[in-house]
Design a protein around this motif. Structure first.
Motif, mmCIF file in Angstrom:
data_model
loop_
_atom_site.group_PDB
_atom_site.id
_atom_site.type_symbol
_atom_site.label_atom_id
_atom_site.label_comp_id
_atom_site.label_asym_id
_atom_site.label_seq_id
_atom_site.Cartn_x
_atom_site.Cartn_y
_atom_site.Cartn_z
ATOM 1 N N GLY A 7 -21.732 26.560 -41.361
ATOM 2 C CA GLY A 7 -23.067 25.978 -40.798
ATOM 3 C C GLY A 7 -23.107 26.451 -39.042
ATOM 4 O O GLY A 7 -22.040 26.931 -38.583
ATOM 5 N N ASN A 18 -22.863 33.356 -31.104
ATOM 6 C CA ASN A 18 -23.173 32.992 -32.629
ATOM 7 C C ASN A 18 -23.380 34.074 -33.399
ATOM 8 O O ASN A 18 -22.978 34.331 -34.555
ATOM 9 N N ALA A 22 -20.273 35.045 -35.448
ATOM 10 C CA ALA A 22 -20.599 34.469 -36.913
ATOM 11 C C ALA A 22 -21.683 34.892 -37.689
ATOM 12 O O ALA A 22 -21.055 35.568 -38.922
ATOM 13 N N LYS A 112 -14.699 17.340 -26.261
ATOM 14 C CA LYS A 112 -16.214 16.781 -26.445
ATOM 15 C C LYS A 112 -16.378 15.393 -25.692
ATOM 16 O O LYS A 112 -17.324 15.127 -25.299
ATOM 17 N N ASP A 148 -11.643 27.460 -33.121
ATOM 18 C CA ASP A 148 -11.672 26.096 -32.605
ATOM 19 C C ASP A 148 -12.112 25.310 -33.786
ATOM 20 O O ASP A 148 -12.104 24.103 -33.670
ATOM 21 N N LEU A 182 -13.453 37.040 -33.318
ATOM 22 C CA LEU A 182 -14.006 37.751 -32.060
ATOM 23 C C LEU A 182 -14.431 36.424 -31.344
ATOM 24 O O LEU A 182 -15.216 35.436 -31.856
ATOM 25 N N ARG A 183 -14.072 36.414 -30.024
ATOM 26 C CA ARG A 183 -14.700 35.362 -29.296
ATOM 27 C C ARG A 183 -15.257 36.148 -28.044
ATOM 28 O O ARG A 183 -14.896 36.618 -27.054
ATOM 29 N N LYS A 192 -15.908 30.590 -23.410
ATOM 30 C CA LYS A 192 -16.820 30.734 -24.905
ATOM 31 C C LYS A 192 -18.196 30.688 -24.320
ATOM 32 O O LYS A 192 -18.541 29.965 -23.511
ATOM 33 N N MET A 193 -18.938 31.567 -24.898
ATOM 34 C CA MET A 193 -20.377 31.577 -24.731
ATOM 35 C C MET A 193 -20.723 30.215 -25.420
ATOM 36 O O MET A 193 -20.435 30.223 -26.767
ATOM 37 N N LYS A 195 -23.944 27.124 -26.468
ATOM 38 C CA LYS A 195 -25.086 26.476 -26.243
ATOM 39 C C LYS A 195 -25.128 25.480 -25.028
ATOM 40 O O LYS A 195 -26.102 25.478 -24.391
ATOM 41 N N SER A 196 -24.231 24.923 -25.130
ATOM 42 C CA SER A 196 -24.284 23.518 -24.287
ATOM 43 C C SER A 196 -23.680 23.879 -22.891
ATOM 44 O O SER A 196 -23.782 22.892 -21.948
HETATM 45 N N1 AQP Z 1 -18.763 32.250 -27.941
HETATM 46 C C1 AQP Z 1 -18.555 32.476 -29.453
HETATM 47 N N2 AQP Z 1 -18.069 33.479 -29.743
HETATM 48 C C2 AQP Z 1 -17.731 33.448 -30.916
HETATM 49 N N3 AQP Z 1 -18.221 32.844 -32.027
HETATM 50 C C3 AQP Z 1 -19.004 31.947 -31.711
HETATM 51 N N4 AQP Z 1 -19.594 30.809 -32.465
HETATM 52 C C4 AQP Z 1 -20.072 30.119 -31.599
HETATM 53 N N5 AQP Z 1 -19.847 30.404 -30.083
HETATM 54 C C5 AQP Z 1 -19.129 31.639 -30.426
HETATM 55 C C6 AQP Z 1 -19.486 30.662 -33.903
HETATM 56 O O1 AQP Z 1 -20.801 30.451 -34.130
HETATM 57 C C7 AQP Z 1 -20.873 29.652 -35.350
HETATM 58 C C8 AQP Z 1 -21.997 28.450 -35.116
HETATM 59 O O2 AQP Z 1 -21.394 27.811 -33.904
HETATM 60 P P1 AQP Z 1 -22.006 26.263 -33.905
HETATM 61 O O3 AQP Z 1 -23.356 26.049 -33.477
HETATM 62 O O4 AQP Z 1 -21.476 25.494 -35.071
HETATM 63 O O5 AQP Z 1 -21.082 25.492 -32.622
HETATM 64 P P2 AQP Z 1 -20.241 26.030 -31.686
HETATM 65 O O6 AQP Z 1 -18.834 26.906 -32.002
HETATM 66 O O7 AQP Z 1 -20.044 24.529 -31.030
HETATM 67 O O8 AQP Z 1 -21.067 26.851 -30.746
HETATM 68 P P3 AQP Z 1 -21.871 26.564 -29.338
HETATM 69 O O9 AQP Z 1 -22.716 27.669 -29.188
HETATM 70 O O10 AQP Z 1 -20.604 26.198 -28.607
HETATM 71 O O11 AQP Z 1 -22.470 25.072 -29.466
HETATM 72 P P4 AQP Z 1 -22.495 23.629 -28.751
HETATM 73 O O12 AQP Z 1 -22.484 24.074 -27.284
HETATM 74 O O13 AQP Z 1 -23.454 22.920 -29.178
HETATM 75 O O14 AQP Z 1 -20.889 23.273 -29.196
HETATM 76 C C9 AQP Z 1 -19.446 29.071 -35.713
HETATM 77 O O15 AQP Z 1 -18.664 29.655 -36.541
HETATM 78 C C10 AQP Z 1 -18.775 29.481 -34.110
HETATM 79 O O16 AQP Z 1 -17.406 29.709 -34.283
#
Ligand code: AQP
Length: 332
Positions: A7, A18, A22, A112, A148, A182-183, A192-193, A195-196
């Motif tokens: 998801g 993302n 992913a 968080k 994570d 991959l990160r 980590k890149m 959204k927040s």
């Molecule tokens: N920087 C990243 N590098 C590699 N993979 C990433 N993913 C997220 N950021 C990176 C992978 O994208 C999928 C969906 O992520 P998510 O929306 O469920 O939540 P997240 O991991 O918490 O992503 P964000 O962007 O950091 O969102 P916020 O800021 O809302 O917490 C996942 O498979 C994730 O591993």
């Protein structure tokens, strides 16, 4: 046949982390004939931290546009989590067998709750239970996860075991991780890149926007002048090249150019912008088409939800049977 579930949260624009970390993998996993795949826009997870309710529907729609634009719906079922109420229903049943102690050890909760100190709801604490429900509702056996989320997946495996043991059933298989290693780091050099964290490059951003952000993006901090050779293995720009720049350019131009100081970081970023544009221009085009036909997007999500509701109803019937929950049918 493996069943895959994963998801994405509609908490902001889908970004290159993302996409590279992913979405790209989800698409290729879903194309394997031995897989059936479910991908969800997990809006209920997004409720666990403060958000703007007015802007929320647009966020869900834009996330849907992004995942459809990469072609995820070609072989997989794509749906919005809240359209399938059984996710939250199963979360309750699983919550009743979830040990508090294990939940309290979740690293992401600790991080968080620190980040959103003033408004930590119970949902943030019980988030891993809902994630377990997402997976177990479809009896998923393979879950693509980033580093994570590994701890949460381990917890989902524990809950499957606890439920099966408590009700003497083999209803839930233990889902295995498909580890996505991959990160992508933030443009600010952050771990980590995200959204927040305001350190992203959006996947659907026009090329000028991408270039503007790339230009200022963090590289190898030791390379303070062009003459100093760089270290690709610690540079986020190189990591992104490994995804979108094919051989032999990757090794001969980018890696060798950086380590011999033959190219500067600016040149390297320009080449990355070109590779990104080659890969993402068709995705942007499809996204523009989808935005122009919102009904088509809603149709795909509606069909996805119907498929999922049918599957979810079967699982919930079996869960209730195992747990001896029969509602009014309990009457002697
Ligand atoms: N920087 C990243 N590098 C590699 N993979 C990433 N993913 C997220 N950021 C990176 C992978 O994208 C999928 C969906 O992520 P998510 O929306 O469920 O939540 P997240 O991991 O918490 O992503 P964000 O962007 O950091 O969102 P916020 O800021 O809302 O917490 C996942 O498979 C994730 O591993």
């Amino acid at each position: 046949m493996a069943t895959i579930f994963s998801g994405i949260q509609p908490t902001g624009e889908v970004h290159l982390g993302n996409y590279m970390g992913a979405l790209r993998h989800w698409v290729s996993l879903s194309k394997r004939p031995e897989h059936e795949a479910f991908f969800s826009i997990v809006d209920c997870h997004a409720f666990t931290v403060p958000y703007d309710a007015k802007a929320f529907p647009k966020g869900v729609f834009e996330t849907a546009v992004a995942v459809l634009a990469v072609g995820l719906d070609e072989r997989a079922t794509v749906f919005v989590q809240s359209d399938v109420p059984e996710h939250t229903e199963l979360a309750w049943y699983l919550g009743c067998v979830a040990p508090m102690g294990e939940l309290g050890r979740m690293t992401q909760f600790k991080e968080k709750s620190e980040q959103h100190k003033s408004s930590v709801g119970t949902g943030l604490f019980t988030y891993p239970i809902l994630m377990a429900a997402d997976i177990l509702l479809y009896k998923a056996t393979l879950v693509p996860v980033g580093h994570d989320q590994l701890q949460h997946l381990e917890f989902a495996r524990d809950l499957a075991r606890h439920f099966n043991h408590r009700f003497k059933t083999e209803l839930f298989p233990e889902p295995k991780p498909h580890h996505l290693t991959l990160r992508i780091r933030g443009t600010d050099g952050g771990e980590k890149m995200s959204k927040s964290r305001n350190n992203t490059i959006a996947m659907l951003e026009p090329p000028q926007g991408i270039w503007k952000k790339l230009k200022g993006a963090f590289t190898d901090p030791q390379r303070v002048t062009r003459e100093i050779p760089g270290r690709p293995e610690i540079c986020n720009i190189y990591t992104m090249h490994t995804v979108v720049t094919p051989e032999p350019a990757l090794t001969e131009t980018i890696h060798a150019g950086c380590t011999t100081a033959n190219i500067g970081c600016g040149d390297c970023k320009k080449l990355l912008a070109e590779s990104l544009d080659r890969e993402l221009a068709p995705v942007r085009e499809r996204a523009a088409e989808l935005r122009a036909q919102p009904k088509r997007v809603l149709e795909v999500l509606g069909d996805g939800a119907s498929t999922c509701r049918a599957r979810a109803a079967q699982t919930m019937a079996a869960v209730k049977e195992a747990a001896g929950v029969r509602g009014a049918r309990s009457a002697p």
